[in-house]
Structure formats: C-alpha cells, structure tokens
Design a protein around this motif. Structure first.
Motif, PDB file in Angstrom:
ATOM      1  N   VAL A 115       0.842  -1.203   0.000  1.00 14.42           N
ATOM      2  CA  VAL A 115       0.000   0.000   0.000  1.00 14.42           C
ATOM      3  C   VAL A 115       0.878   1.253   0.000  1.00 14.42           C
ATOM      4  CG1 VAL A 115      -1.629   1.356   1.389  1.00 14.42           C
ATOM      5  CG2 VAL A 115      -2.008  -1.108   1.037  1.00 14.42           C
ATOM      6  N   ALA A 116       1.893   1.260   0.863  1.00  9.60           N
ATOM      7  CA  ALA A 116       2.795   2.421   0.951  1.00  9.60           C
ATOM      8  C   ALA A 116       3.548   2.655  -0.353  1.00  9.60           C
ATOM      9  CB  ALA A 116       3.783   2.221   2.108  1.00  9.60           C
ATOM     10  N   ALA A 117       3.805   1.579  -1.085  1.00  2.00           N
ATOM     11  CA  ALA A 117       4.525   1.713  -2.353  1.00  2.00           C
ATOM     12  C   ALA A 117       3.603   2.181  -3.476  1.00  2.00           C
ATOM     13  CB  ALA A 117       5.172   0.389  -2.732  1.00  2.00           C
ATOM     14  N   GLY A 118       2.301   2.216  -3.211  1.00  4.06           N
ATOM     15  CA  GLY A 118       1.359   2.705  -4.209  1.00  4.06           C
ATOM     16  C   GLY A 118       0.640   1.624  -4.997  1.00  4.06           C
ATOM     17  N   VAL A 119       0.766   0.391  -4.588  1.00  7.35           N
ATOM     18  CA  VAL A 119       0.017  -0.669  -5.268  1.00  7.35           C
ATOM     19  C   VAL A 119      -1.447  -0.527  -4.841  1.00  7.35           C
ATOM     20  CG1 VAL A 119      -0.254  -3.155  -5.610  1.00  7.35           C
ATOM     21  CG2 VAL A 119       2.032  -2.192  -5.224  1.00  7.35           C
ATOM     22  N   PRO A 120      -2.362  -0.430  -5.794  1.00  2.68           N
ATOM     23  CA  PRO A 120      -3.775  -0.249  -5.436  1.00  2.68           C
ATOM     24  C   PRO A 120      -4.311  -1.455  -4.666  1.00  2.68           C
ATOM     25  CG  PRO A 120      -3.427   0.116  -7.801  1.00  2.68           C
ATOM     26  CD  PRO A 120      -2.150  -0.425  -7.241  1.00  2.68           C
ATOM     27  N   PRO A 121      -5.174  -1.219  -3.682  1.00  4.22           N
ATOM     28  CA  PRO A 121      -5.717  -2.321  -2.891  1.00  4.22           C
ATOM     29  C   PRO A 121      -6.355  -3.430  -3.729  1.00  4.22           C
ATOM     30  CG  PRO A 121      -6.211  -0.258  -1.811  1.00  4.22           C
ATOM     31  CD  PRO A 121      -5.610   0.083  -3.147  1.00  4.22           C
ATOM     32  N   TYR A 122      -7.081  -3.081  -4.804  1.00  4.88           N
ATOM     33  CA  TYR A 122      -7.700  -4.117  -5.616  1.00  4.88           C
ATOM     34  C   TYR A 122      -6.648  -5.026  -6.249  1.00  4.88           C
ATOM     35  CZ  TYR A 122      -6.449  -1.932 -10.040  1.00  4.88           C
ATOM     36  OH  TYR A 122      -5.735  -1.433 -11.100  1.00  4.88           O
ATOM     37  N   ARG A 123      -5.490  -4.438  -6.611  1.00  9.46           N
ATOM     38  CA  ARG A 123      -4.416  -5.234  -7.231  1.00  9.46           C
ATOM     39  C   ARG A 123      -3.735  -6.120  -6.176  1.00  9.46           C
ATOM     40  NH1 ARG A 123      -2.644  -8.225 -11.105  1.00  9.46           N
ATOM     41  NH2 ARG A 123      -0.484  -7.912 -11.684  1.00  9.46           N
ATOM     42  N   ILE A 124      -3.564  -5.609  -4.971  1.00  9.96           N
ATOM     43  CA  ILE A 124      -2.989  -6.407  -3.881  1.00  9.96           C
ATOM     44  C   ILE A 124      -3.887  -7.606  -3.607  1.00  9.96           C
ATOM     45  CG2 ILE A 124      -2.386  -6.443  -1.425  1.00  9.96           C
ATOM     46  CD1 ILE A 124      -1.715  -3.418  -1.730  1.00  9.96           C
ATOM     47  N   ALA A 125      -5.210  -7.360  -3.537  1.00  9.98           N
ATOM     48  CA  ALA A 125      -6.163  -8.447  -3.294  1.00  9.98           C
ATOM     49  C   ALA A 125      -6.094  -9.472  -4.429  1.00  9.98           C
ATOM     50  CB  ALA A 125      -7.576  -7.890  -3.157  1.00  9.98           C
ATOM     51  N   GLU A 126      -5.983  -8.991  -5.638  1.00 12.18           N
ATOM     52  CA  GLU A 126      -5.901  -9.880  -6.802  1.00 12.18           C
ATOM     53  C   GLU A 126      -4.638 -10.742  -6.761  1.00 12.18           C
ATOM     54  OE1 GLU A 126      -4.921  -8.479 -11.105  1.00 12.18           O
ATOM     55  OE2 GLU A 126      -7.088  -8.242 -10.794  1.00 12.18           O
ATOM     56  N   LEU A 127      -3.508 -10.145  -6.413  1.00  9.50           N
ATOM     57  CA  LEU A 127      -2.230 -10.858  -6.406  1.00  9.50           C
ATOM     58  C   LEU A 127      -2.088 -11.824  -5.230  1.00  9.50           C
ATOM     59  CD1 LEU A 127       0.127  -7.927  -7.427  1.00  9.50           C
ATOM     60  CD2 LEU A 127      -0.444  -9.932  -8.821  1.00  9.50           C
ATOM     61  N   THR A 128      -2.649 -11.456  -4.094  1.00  9.61           N
ATOM     62  CA  THR A 128      -2.457 -12.271  -2.882  1.00  9.61           C
ATOM     63  C   THR A 128      -3.585 -13.247  -2.603  1.00  9.61           C
ATOM     64  OG1 THR A 128      -3.541 -10.639  -1.472  1.00  9.61           O
ATOM     65  CG2 THR A 128      -1.139 -10.428  -1.751  1.00  9.61           C
ATOM     66  N   GLY A 129      -4.751 -12.992  -3.190  1.00  9.05           N
ATOM     67  CA  GLY A 129      -5.908 -13.821  -2.866  1.00  9.05           C
ATOM     68  C   GLY A 129      -6.581 -13.361  -1.577  1.00  9.05           C
ATOM     69  N   GLU A 130      -6.068 -12.298  -0.991  1.00  7.51           N
ATOM     70  CA  GLU A 130      -6.685 -11.747   0.225  1.00  7.51           C
ATOM     71  C   GLU A 130      -8.009 -11.075  -0.146  1.00  7.51           C
ATOM     72  OE1 GLU A 130      -5.789 -11.759   3.416  1.00  7.51           O
ATOM     73  OE2 GLU A 130      -3.913 -12.815   3.105  1.00  7.51           O
ATOM     74  N   ASP A 131      -8.906 -11.013   0.824  1.00  3.98           N
ATOM     75  CA  ASP A 131     -10.173 -10.328   0.661  1.00  3.98           C
ATOM     76  C   ASP A 131      -9.891  -8.831   0.510  1.00  3.98           C
ATOM     77  OD1 ASP A 131     -13.134 -10.283   0.770  1.00  3.98           O
ATOM     78  OD2 ASP A 131     -12.734  -9.091   2.588  1.00  3.98           O
ATOM     79  N   LEU A 132     -10.558  -8.181  -0.445  1.00 11.15           N
ATOM     80  CA  LEU A 132     -10.349  -6.752  -0.677  1.00 11.15           C
ATOM     81  C   LEU A 132     -10.614  -5.932   0.593  1.00 11.15           C
ATOM     82  CD1 LEU A 132      -9.668  -4.407  -2.553  1.00 11.15           C
ATOM     83  CD2 LEU A 132     -12.066  -4.403  -3.307  1.00 11.15           C
TER      84      LEU A 132
END
Length: 140
Positions: A115-132
């Motif tokens: 998040v601090a690096a600027g990766v959008p939350p939706y993309r983090i959720a997509e890459l990790t499989g974590e719930d948005l």
C-alpha cells in the motif's frame, strides 16, 4: 494418553510404532546421563534398530512388556517427531502448512508495504488472494 514422549525398545508388531531417534535429528535428551544409563542398562546404542521414539499420542499403543523411558522434548523436537511419525500424505500437508505459516507471519507488514509503495488495494487483493476488505483495512 500421556504428555510424555518415550524411548522404547520394540520388536515384532510393535516395531512399527514411532521412529528411530536419528530420524528426528538432534535431540537434546540423548546426551543426558539418565538416557545414556538407560541405553547402557538395556545393552543398546542410540542407533540400535529396536530403539524407537514415540510421540505422546502413540504411547498408549506400547506393549505392556516393552522397556520404555519417558523423555522430555522441546516444542521443535516434538514437532519434528510428529512430522516423522505422520503418514506421508499428512507429512506433505504439514510441510505446506508450515510454509503457509512462514508466509503468513509477515502478512500485514507485506500488505502495508505494498500500500505504501502505491500498489492499489484491488491489485494487492488480486495478487495475494486476500479479501479486498482486509487489504483496505490495512490500507486504512
């Protein structure tokens, strides 16, 4: 069931219980005077084929006449013993669970760094499989 692990001398049908102590790796108790004296009294060495190490959950299956000695195990030693005595398919799953734990330990820190690096939350959720919602909570 007991809370103690046991060293036991097993032959015949009981010989399939537990594992040889060497299969578990370094065990602190093996160098204690009590264990060395017990091994000497039994006329065996730490590498004798009839010497088995059993986790607490298997000790109820020990034959009544089996020579045995309760031994203290640290948490890591007990974990290794249980891994060695588990059926192979269960042992593989345990390895996966340990790998997951290792990855999950830094989960929130990794999400916060992304998040601090600027990766959008939706993309983090997509890459990790974590719930948005969980990612957005970390992004807070």
């Amino acid at each position: 069931m007991t809370d103690d692990a046991y060293l036991a001398l097993l032959t015949g049908p009981g010989a399939t219980l537990g594992v040889p102590p060497a299969a578990v790796g370094e065990l602190a108790f093996m160098d204690t005077p009590a264990v060395r004296a017990w091994l000497d009294a039994q006329g065996v060495t730490p590498t004798s084929p009839e010497l088995r190490l059993l986790p607490p959950e298997q000790t109820a299956a020990l034959p009544e006449d089996a020579e045995r000695l309760p031994v203290p195990l640290g948490d890591e030693e007990l974990s290794r013993l249980r891994h060695e005595t588990a059926p192979q398919d269960v042992a593989r799953l345990e390895q996966e669970l340990l790998a997951y734990r290792d990855c999950a330990d830094g989960r929130e820190a990794l999400l916060a760094r992304a998040v601090a690096a600027g990766v959008p939350p939706y993309r983090i959720a997509e890459l990790t499989g974590e719930d948005l919602a969980a990612v957005e909570a970390v992004a807070g």
